[in-house]
Design a protein around this motif. Structure first.
Motif, PDB file in Angstrom:
ATOM      1  N   ASN A   1      76.703  47.455  76.424  1.00  0.00           N
ATOM      2  CA  ASN A   1      77.396  47.098  75.191  1.00  0.00           C
ATOM      3  C   ASN A   1      76.785  47.962  74.098  1.00  0.00           C
ATOM      4  O   ASN A   1      75.835  47.561  73.415  1.00  0.00           O
ATOM      5  N   VAL A   2      77.308  49.176  73.961  1.00  0.00           N
ATOM      6  CA  VAL A   2      76.720  50.161  73.067  1.00  0.00           C
ATOM      7  C   VAL A   2      76.740  49.689  71.621  1.00  0.00           C
ATOM      8  O   VAL A   2      75.757  49.839  70.882  1.00  0.00           O
ATOM      9  N   ALA A   3      77.846  49.095  71.202  1.00  0.00           N
ATOM     10  CA  ALA A   3      77.964  48.664  69.808  1.00  0.00           C
ATOM     11  C   ALA A   3      76.905  47.630  69.448  1.00  0.00           C
ATOM     12  O   ALA A   3      76.399  47.606  68.324  1.00  0.00           O
ATOM     13  N   ARG A   4      76.551  46.776  70.388  1.00  0.00           N
ATOM     14  CA  ARG A   4      75.586  45.705  70.120  1.00  0.00           C
ATOM     15  C   ARG A   4      74.141  46.123  70.372  1.00  0.00           C
ATOM     16  O   ARG A   4      73.236  45.762  69.604  1.00  0.00           O
ATOM     17  N   ASP A   5      73.910  46.894  71.441  1.00  0.00           N
ATOM     18  CA  ASP A   5      72.548  47.051  71.946  1.00  0.00           C
ATOM     19  C   ASP A   5      71.922  48.421  71.711  1.00  0.00           C
ATOM     20  O   ASP A   5      70.697  48.545  71.828  1.00  0.00           O
ATOM     21  N   LEU A   6      72.717  49.444  71.439  1.00  0.00           N
ATOM     22  CA  LEU A   6      72.161  50.779  71.216  1.00  0.00           C
ATOM     23  C   LEU A   6      71.769  50.910  69.750  1.00  0.00           C
ATOM     24  O   LEU A   6      72.610  50.791  68.860  1.00  0.00           O
ATOM     25  N   LYS A   7      70.490  51.150  69.494  1.00  0.00           N
ATOM     26  CA  LYS A   7      69.975  51.253  68.127  1.00  0.00           C
ATOM     27  C   LYS A   7      69.505  52.673  67.865  1.00  0.00           C
ATOM     28  O   LYS A   7      68.753  53.245  68.666  1.00  0.00           O
ATOM     29  N   HIS A   8      69.945  53.228  66.733  1.00  0.00           N
ATOM     30  CA  HIS A   8      69.595  54.603  66.391  1.00  0.00           C
ATOM     31  C   HIS A   8      68.486  54.651  65.341  1.00  0.00           C
ATOM     32  O   HIS A   8      68.276  53.688  64.596  1.00  0.00           O
ATOM     33  N   ALA A   9      67.795  55.786  65.308  1.00  0.00           N
ATOM     34  CA  ALA A   9      66.762  55.990  64.303  1.00  0.00           C
ATOM     35  C   ALA A   9      67.395  55.992  62.911  1.00  0.00           C
ATOM     36  O   ALA A   9      68.526  56.433  62.725  1.00  0.00           O
ATOM     37  N   GLU A  10      66.645  55.500  61.941  1.00  0.00           N
ATOM     38  CA  GLU A  10      67.115  55.446  60.560  1.00  0.00           C
ATOM     39  C   GLU A  10      66.117  56.147  59.651  1.00  0.00           C
ATOM     40  O   GLU A  10      64.900  56.067  59.860  1.00  0.00           O
ATOM     41  N   VAL A  11      66.630  56.821  58.637  1.00  0.00           N
ATOM     42  CA  VAL A  11      65.786  57.554  57.699  1.00  0.00           C
ATOM     43  C   VAL A  11      64.980  56.577  56.845  1.00  0.00           C
ATOM     44  O   VAL A  11      65.522  55.601  56.314  1.00  0.00           O
ATOM     45  N   ASP A  12      63.690  56.843  56.741  1.00  0.00           N
ATOM     46  CA  ASP A  12      62.824  56.119  55.819  1.00  0.00           C
ATOM     47  C   ASP A  12      62.561  57.027  54.627  1.00  0.00           C
ATOM     48  O   ASP A  12      61.667  57.885  54.666  1.00  0.00           O
ATOM     49  N   ALA A  13      63.345  56.862  53.585  1.00  0.00           N
ATOM     50  CA  ALA A  13      63.260  57.752  52.426  1.00  0.00           C
ATOM     51  C   ALA A  13      61.967  57.567  51.642  1.00  0.00           C
ATOM     52  O   ALA A  13      61.655  58.370  50.752  1.00  0.00           O
ATOM     53  N   THR A  14      61.205  56.513  51.970  1.00  0.00           N
ATOM     54  CA  THR A  14      59.948  56.278  51.244  1.00  0.00           C
ATOM     55  C   THR A  14      58.770  57.035  51.858  1.00  0.00           C
ATOM     56  O   THR A  14      57.670  57.031  51.294  1.00  0.00           O
ATOM     57  N   MET A  15      58.992  57.677  53.017  1.00  0.00           N
ATOM     58  CA  MET A  15      57.891  58.412  53.640  1.00  0.00           C
ATOM     59  C   MET A  15      57.486  59.583  52.764  1.00  0.00           C
ATOM     60  O   MET A  15      58.324  60.422  52.421  1.00  0.00           O
TER      61      MET A  15
END
Length: 348
Positions: free
Chosen positions: A164-178
């Motif tokens: 269930n790609v829509a539910r379970d696949l999580k992508h990296a997200e930008v941390d603009a505070t780094m």
């Protein structure tokens, strides 16, 4: 030899197959139990290792890379990481895609397409030439890393059902505070005897915003990959991931209903299985993080996967002929291929 050679009353059935579970096959019966062997000499032998008995180089040395446990002439490799402190540098593998399986602990990944935090049972995909570093969020972690020179992609047998790609696949997200930070080492992993190291003026993982929808770094938990069962007699598992050339496949081999697999000669693929954890035992595998390897052409049976108590495991099939490294051999033992227990002749 196996402690439980075959199902009572059933004649020993032997399957020979090409292209893993997808190609030509031949089935015969035998008067004897084919997986039994008295002894073996040479590198093309079935072995098993409990990964907790291995001390990875990066466990006590922050500067070290993960410890290689298996290599091949095709460039497919397996490594084990046990880092206790953050990586003091950034890595970019310019030769291979990587899949990091988190056996234990919680790990924060920072990459040049974003960040994600992975927990026990997560597969994390880091494609070729994506720069990254990682660190345990607690005191320790343990991971198994698969390297593939060919691009790795999710490849379930149907668009829905197994994943269930829509539910379970999580992508990296930008941390603009780094913060951009100061001078940072970038290590390029290549096939050369030594790696190339750049000193950069700033942290290459400090980002602004995503301008594209595509994010190539993702995570997926083993528990969210459905098992594929054939009732009542059983059948082969279905891959959830494969390489672009088809020379590497990954499967969820966790507990599922159905009959025990047949005695099998896999003509084209080495089979490496990681028993992740119980509560149930998978044949002779009871300790979390037990890695088994049956090279192509070696007759094997394997334990029943119909374990009511449940267990988690995954299977890596590869056309590459894998060879254990000396560090891995030091903690590995010869394996019988019926129930995947230590062979009676191990250590003799």
């Amino acid at each position: 030899m196996s402690a439980k050679p075959q199902d009572a009353g059933a004649p020993p059935v032997q399957l020979w197959s090409r292209d893993g579970f997808q190609g030509a096959l031949s089935v015969v019966t035998r008067q004897t139990y084919a997986p039994d062997y008295l002894s073996v000499q040479g590198p093309h032998a079935p072995r098993r290792a409990v990964l907790e008995r291995l001390t990875p180089d990066d466990q006590d040395d922050p500067e070290a890379l993960p410890t290689t446990v298996a290599t091949s002439r095709l460039g497919v490799k397996l490594h084990v990481s046990g880092r206790r402190t953050p990586m003091p540098y950034v890595v970019r593998n310019v030769e291979a895609d990587e899949i990091h399986f988190i056996q234990s602990g919680t790990v924060k990944f920072e990459t040049d397409v974003g960040c994600l935090t992975a927990t026990e049972g997560d597969f994390v995909c880091i494609p070729r030439s994506i720069a990254y570093r990682y660190a345990p969020t607690g005191d320790a972690m343990r991971s198994v890393i698969v390297e593939s020179p060919s691009v790795l992609k999710l490849a379930p047998p149907a668009p829905s059902g197994l994943l269930n790609v829509a539910r379970d696949l999580k992508h990296a997200e930008v941390d603009a505070t780094m913060p951009a930070g100061g001078p940072t080492r970038l290590v390029l992993k290549t096939l050369d005897p030594e790696n190339t190291v750049f000193m950069l003026p700033h942290d290459p993982l400090a980002l602004g915003v995503h301008l594209s929808e595509s994010v190539p770094v993702w995570k997926l938990n083993l528990a969210n990959i459905q098992v594929h069962a054939y009732l009542p007699e059983g059948g082969p598992p279905s891959q959830f991931l494969q390489s672009g050339t088809g020379d590497l496949l990954m499967f969820n081999l966790s507990a599922r209903p159905g009959g025990r697999p047949p005695v099998h000669i896999n003509a084209d693929f080495d089979e490496l299985i990681c028993y992740v954890r119980g509560p149930g035992a998978w044949g002779g595998c009871t300790e979390p993080g037990t890695l088994t390897c049956v090279p192509k052409g070696v007759i094997h049976h394997g334990p029943s996967e119909d374990v009511p108590e449940g267990y988690q495991a995954w299977l890596l099939e590869t056309r590459a002929t894998m060879r254990w490294t000396p560090k891995a051999l030091a903690v590995a033992e010869l394996m019988e291929t019926g129930q995947y227990m230590p062979h009676p002749g191990a250590g003799k």
